[in-house]
Write a protein that holds these residues in place. Sequence first.
Motif, PDB file in Angstrom:
ATOM      1  N   ILE A 183     -29.953  17.646 -81.522  1.00 55.48           N
ATOM      2  CA  ILE A 183     -29.033  18.728 -81.144  1.00 55.48           C
ATOM      3  C   ILE A 183     -28.535  19.443 -82.395  1.00 55.48           C
ATOM      4  O   ILE A 183     -28.417  20.673 -82.414  1.00 55.48           O
ATOM      5  N   ASN A 211     -29.507  23.451 -83.378  1.00 55.66           N
ATOM      6  CA  ASN A 211     -28.409  24.420 -83.376  1.00 55.66           C
ATOM      7  C   ASN A 211     -27.993  24.861 -84.770  1.00 55.66           C
ATOM      8  O   ASN A 211     -26.886  25.358 -84.966  1.00 55.66           O
ATOM      9  N   HIS A 222     -20.794  24.086 -85.839  1.00 55.39           N
ATOM     10  CA  HIS A 222     -20.938  24.240 -84.382  1.00 55.39           C
ATOM     11  C   HIS A 222     -22.011  23.298 -83.845  1.00 55.39           C
ATOM     12  O   HIS A 222     -21.873  22.752 -82.739  1.00 55.39           O
ATOM     13  N   ASP A 235     -20.495  19.904 -83.681  1.00 51.38           N
ATOM     14  CA  ASP A 235     -19.551  19.868 -82.568  1.00 51.38           C
ATOM     15  C   ASP A 235     -20.288  19.672 -81.244  1.00 51.38           C
ATOM     16  O   ASP A 235     -19.874  18.862 -80.402  1.00 51.38           O
ATOM     17  N   LYS A 236     -21.389  20.388 -81.057  1.00 52.24           N
ATOM     18  CA  LYS A 236     -22.195  20.223 -79.847  1.00 52.24           C
ATOM     19  C   LYS A 236     -22.748  18.804 -79.755  1.00 52.24           C
ATOM     20  O   LYS A 236     -22.791  18.212 -78.679  1.00 52.24           O
ATOM     21  N   ASP A 256     -19.970  16.428 -78.670  1.00 49.97           N
ATOM     22  CA  ASP A 256     -19.721  16.563 -77.233  1.00 49.97           C
ATOM     23  C   ASP A 256     -20.810  15.874 -76.427  1.00 49.97           C
ATOM     24  O   ASP A 256     -20.530  15.166 -75.450  1.00 49.97           O
TER      25      ASP A 256
END
Length: 104
Positions: free
Chosen positions: A9, A13, A18, A21-22, A25
């Motif tokens: 991930i 990204n 960011h 952060d993804k 999550d």
Amino acid sequence: MDYTRIASIIRENGNGTHAFDKAADAACVAAKEHPEKAAGFFLLGWEAREFVNVFERMPVSKGSATAAQNRLATNAEALDAAGDDAEKLLQVLNEMARTFCVDE
């Protein structure tokens, strides 16, 4: 879900805050969906979230982002390699926790 998916991930990204952060999550969701792997996903999510906490409002060098992503990917690979062997998994989790507490 494999642990290495969390590292993917970040790469998918763009390796910035960011992306981390993804990944954090996604690790939390995975911990809830896969309770038998929750500790591993929690530590990967914590590692990703710590990156965000440190670099959220600062420019991030490519070297710092790459080093953090590589460390997370290495941890994810070790967790996947442990498979269903509880003793190996505990050893990997303990090593991850120990390295998070050591000054680098």
